[in-house]
Design an enzyme around this catalytic site. Structure first.
Site, PDB file in Angstrom:
ATOM      1  N   CYS A 279      -1.761  16.578 -26.784  1.00  0.00           N
ATOM      2  CA  CYS A 279      -3.002  17.364 -26.648  1.00  0.00           C
ATOM      3  C   CYS A 279      -3.637  17.748 -27.975  1.00  0.00           C
ATOM      4  CB  CYS A 279      -2.710  18.635 -25.866  1.00  0.00           C
ATOM      5  SG  CYS A 279      -2.141  18.304 -24.205  1.00  0.00           S
TER       6      CYS A 279
HETATM    7  N1  LIG Z   1       1.493  16.761 -21.323  1.00  0.00           N
HETATM    8  C1  LIG Z   1       0.877  17.925 -21.434  1.00  0.00           C
HETATM    9  O1  LIG Z   1       1.492  18.896 -21.847  1.00  0.00           O
HETATM   10  C2  LIG Z   1      -0.578  18.098 -21.033  1.00  0.00           C
HETATM   11  C3  LIG Z   1      -1.052  19.403 -20.919  1.00  0.00           C
HETATM   12  C4  LIG Z   1      -2.359  19.599 -20.534  1.00  0.00           C
HETATM   13  C5  LIG Z   1      -3.182  18.511 -20.283  1.00  0.00           C
HETATM   14  N2  LIG Z   1      -2.710  17.253 -20.400  1.00  0.00           N
HETATM   15  C6  LIG Z   1      -3.626  16.168 -20.072  1.00  0.00           C
HETATM   16  O2  LIG Z   1      -3.261  15.617 -18.831  1.00  0.00           O
HETATM   17  C7  LIG Z   1      -3.506  14.204 -18.819  1.00  0.00           C
HETATM   18  C8  LIG Z   1      -2.247  13.439 -18.489  1.00  0.00           C
HETATM   19  O3  LIG Z   1      -1.278  13.724 -19.482  1.00  0.00           O
HETATM   20  P1  LIG Z   1       0.256  13.459 -19.304  1.00  0.00           P
HETATM   21  O4  LIG Z   1       0.925  14.211 -20.399  1.00  0.00           O
HETATM   22  O5  LIG Z   1       0.698  13.717 -17.915  1.00  0.00           O
HETATM   23  O6  LIG Z   1       0.305  11.893 -19.589  1.00  0.00           O
HETATM   24  P2  LIG Z   1       1.510  10.869 -19.285  1.00  0.00           P
HETATM   25  O7  LIG Z   1       1.317   9.719 -20.190  1.00  0.00           O
HETATM   26  O8  LIG Z   1       2.812  11.608 -19.274  1.00  0.00           O
HETATM   27  O9  LIG Z   1       1.269  10.421 -17.788  1.00  0.00           O
HETATM   28  C9  LIG Z   1       0.194   9.683 -17.357  1.00  0.00           C
HETATM   29  C10 LIG Z   1       0.683   8.749 -16.271  1.00  0.00           C
HETATM   30  O10 LIG Z   1      -0.456   8.079 -15.747  1.00  0.00           O
HETATM   31  C11 LIG Z   1      -0.099   6.754 -15.472  1.00  0.00           C
HETATM   32  N3  LIG Z   1      -1.335   5.976 -15.384  1.00  0.00           N
HETATM   33  C12 LIG Z   1      -2.118   5.530 -16.376  1.00  0.00           C
HETATM   34  N4  LIG Z   1      -3.196   4.911 -15.880  1.00  0.00           N
HETATM   35  C13 LIG Z   1      -3.093   4.978 -14.536  1.00  0.00           C
HETATM   36  C14 LIG Z   1      -3.899   4.516 -13.475  1.00  0.00           C
HETATM   37  N5  LIG Z   1      -5.038   3.881 -13.688  1.00  0.00           N
HETATM   38  N6  LIG Z   1      -3.477   4.766 -12.223  1.00  0.00           N
HETATM   39  C15 LIG Z   1      -2.314   5.413 -11.998  1.00  0.00           C
HETATM   40  N7  LIG Z   1      -1.516   5.879 -12.963  1.00  0.00           N
HETATM   41  C16 LIG Z   1      -1.900   5.659 -14.226  1.00  0.00           C
HETATM   42  C17 LIG Z   1       0.838   6.369 -16.579  1.00  0.00           C
HETATM   43  O11 LIG Z   1       1.670   5.291 -16.234  1.00  0.00           O
HETATM   44  C18 LIG Z   1       1.641   7.679 -16.752  1.00  0.00           C
HETATM   45  O12 LIG Z   1       2.788   7.700 -15.953  1.00  0.00           O
HETATM   46  C19 LIG Z   1      -4.095  13.901 -20.187  1.00  0.00           C
HETATM   47  O13 LIG Z   1      -5.486  13.942 -20.118  1.00  0.00           O
HETATM   48  C20 LIG Z   1      -3.601  15.041 -21.036  1.00  0.00           C
HETATM   49  O14 LIG Z   1      -4.462  15.282 -22.130  1.00  0.00           O
HETATM   50  C21 LIG Z   1      -1.409  17.020 -20.758  1.00  0.00           C
END
Ligand SMILES: NC(=O)c1ccc[n+]([C@@H]2O[C@H](COP(=O)([O-])OP(=O)(O)OC[C@H]3O[C@@H](n4cnc5c(N)ncnc54)[C@H](O)[C@@H]3O)[C@@H](O)[C@H]2O)c1
Length: 442
Positions: A279
């Site tokens: 992030c």
């Molecule tokens: N990790 C955190 O602490 C956090 C906190 C707040 C916000 N976010 C936001 O949340 C969002 C997701 O982050 P995350 O940490 O969960 O990411 P991540 O990489 O852990 O997970 C994303 C998942 O989405 C899957 N994916 C990608 N494209 C896809 C598609 N077209 N269809 C289905 N699945 C798909 C990937 O395989 C992966 O498993 C981002 O925008 C991030 O900025 C993350």
């Protein structure tokens, strides 16, 4: 706030959501999507988890977790309640709610890469139907929901706010912090219309203790960016203070600890070897990009980014200096990087500054190894490669290195033992507050 007239489809959906007689599809089974899906299953919804990574789908259907802080038992319990994972988007046709939690990285030019969000929207578009709610959780610039999602939905002949409901509700995870579980963190939610917002609130109020209603998806999108920019800028500030304090031979940790005793108007942020995680190093640049469209520069963001990005080089400078003081060159020195996850007590390696430190050191000829209780094997990463496993920490192993570079301060490390046996330590986290002959602060 109740809208003037909520369409009948919305009323029906509200009823299903509030009685938990609804199916929730969560797209993206990562750090954000998986805990959310498990929470919906826990409170009694039918839940479908969708991910394009077949290994994740297989693990979930076998009742296994692949995220360290998510217990196997939680996945297994959700499975017994009917939670299923799939690589297919077809199942979203049965869902009443579709929550999108896919990555929003930057491209090599540090511009927003919305390909995952758009790819998801296009994959679910053929299955959209009247009476559904779609919520985007991925962090992004203000306008994404309205400019990228809404037209792709309306192209299917569905009117947002009447036939189908659209909202943005940013995730606020604090990985590795047990007191900040999903259910106790208030959740912001904004809708395209007032009816969308009301449906969105009904969707989330069943799983979190408080939903904060805002007037639009743009406000919700900007709220998340402000939260993360606030952190990035303040971390940039303390990192600059660290460099100044270092030159003046003042301990910046002692200064911050003392300042934090002020009961109002001061929030402590801690310096480190650089920014990490999915992030804070990335999200601010979503706003930088969007602001350009309005002819504006995001000067605080750029400045903080510049300072934070320079941190690993500064730390390597301190390593070189510390070795030099003892008559050694970095080249051919054996360096143990202690803690390589991007922050303490997690196994998440995304954007970890420790990896950059390892590369900078290796490039200068150091023989680099690492030890991290949360990362037994150096993972496969898109832009980095080390064929290494975590070195077990013991008095004997610690003593064999020319220098231990403390990059991440996991609780599960015996720091006293490390101090007693290491020849030289460079501490980037303020673990060793008491001065010691073999400790250099960086
Ligand atoms: N990790 C955190 O602490 C956090 C906190 C707040 C916000 N976010 C936001 O949340 C969002 C997701 O982050 P995350 O940490 O969960 O990411 P991540 O990489 O852990 O997970 C994303 C998942 O989405 C899957 N994916 C990608 N494209 C896809 C598609 N077209 N269809 C289905 N699945 C798909 C990937 O395989 C992966 O498993 C981002 O925008 C991030 O900025 C993350």
């Amino acid at each position: 706030m109740k809208p003037e007239a909520i369409p009948s489809l919305g009323e029906a959906l509200l009823g299903k959501l509030r009685s938990r007689d609804a199916t929730v599809a969560v797209v993206g089974m990562g750090y954000v999507g998986l805990p959310l899906a498990l929470r919906y299953a826990e409170v009694g919804y039918r839940v479908l988890g969708i991910d394009i990574d077949p290994r994740k789908v297989e693990a979930l259907n076998a009742g296994r977790s692949y995220i360290e802080h998510i217990a196997q038992a939680a996945v297994a319990a959700a499975r017994t309640k009917g939670f299923q994972a799939s690589g297919e988007f077809r199942g979203t046709a049965q869902a009443d709610a579709i929550i999108i939690c896919v990555p929003t990285p930057l491209n090599p030019y540090r511009e927003p890469d919305l390909s995952f969000v758009i790819g998801t929207m296009e994959a679910i578009a053929p299955y959209l139907r009247r009476g559904q709610v779609i919520s985007l959780e991925s962090t992004t610039y203000p306008g994404t929901t309205d400019e990228e999602l809404r037209p792709r939905i309306e192209r299917r002949g569905l009117e947002v706010g009447r036939d189908i409901f659209l909202c943005f509700s940013p995730e606020r995870e604090n990985p590795g912090s047990p007191e900040h579980s999903l259910r106790v963190i208030p959740k912001v939610c904004g809708g395209t219309t007032a009816a969308c917002r009301e449906v969105g609130i009904a969707l989330y109020e069943q799983v979190v203790s408080k939903v904060v209603s805002v007037s639009s998806t743009r406000v919700a999108e900007m709220t998340k960016l402000l939260e993360n920019i606030h952190r990035a800028v303040n971390i940039g500030l303390v990192n600059e203070m660290k460099i100044i304090c270092d030159r003046m031979q003042i301990d910046v940790h002692e200064v911050i600890t003392a300042a934090a005793t002020k009961p109002f108007g001061f929030v402590p942020y801690w310096p480190g070897p650089g920014l990490g995680g999915h992030c804070i190093p990335i999200d601010p640049f979503y706003l930088t990009w969007k602001a350009r469209q309005y002819g504006l520069h995001t000067r605080f963001i750029e400045l903080a980014g510049e300072i934070n990005r320079a941190m690993p080089e500064w730390v390597v400078g301190k390593v070189i200096e510390a070795l030099n003081e003892r008559g050694r060159a970095l080249k051919n020195s054996r360096v143990l990087v202690l803690g390589i996850a991007y922050k303490k007590n997690v196994d998440d390696m995304r954007e970890s500054p420790a990896v950059e430190l390892m590369e900078l050191l290796a490039r200068r000829g150091a023989r680099v190894e690492y030890s991290d209780p949360h990362v037994p094997v150096f993972p496969r990463m898109r832009a980095h490669r080390f064929d290494l496993s975590s070195v077990p920490l013991s008095p004997e192993t610690v003593a064999t290195y020319d220098l231990v570079l403390l990059a991440t301060d996991h609780d599960a490390v015996d720091y006293r033992m490390v101090r007693e046996h290491a020849r030289l330590i460079v501490d980037t986290r303020g673990v060793y507050l008491e001065p010691a002959a073999n400790v250099v602060k960086a």
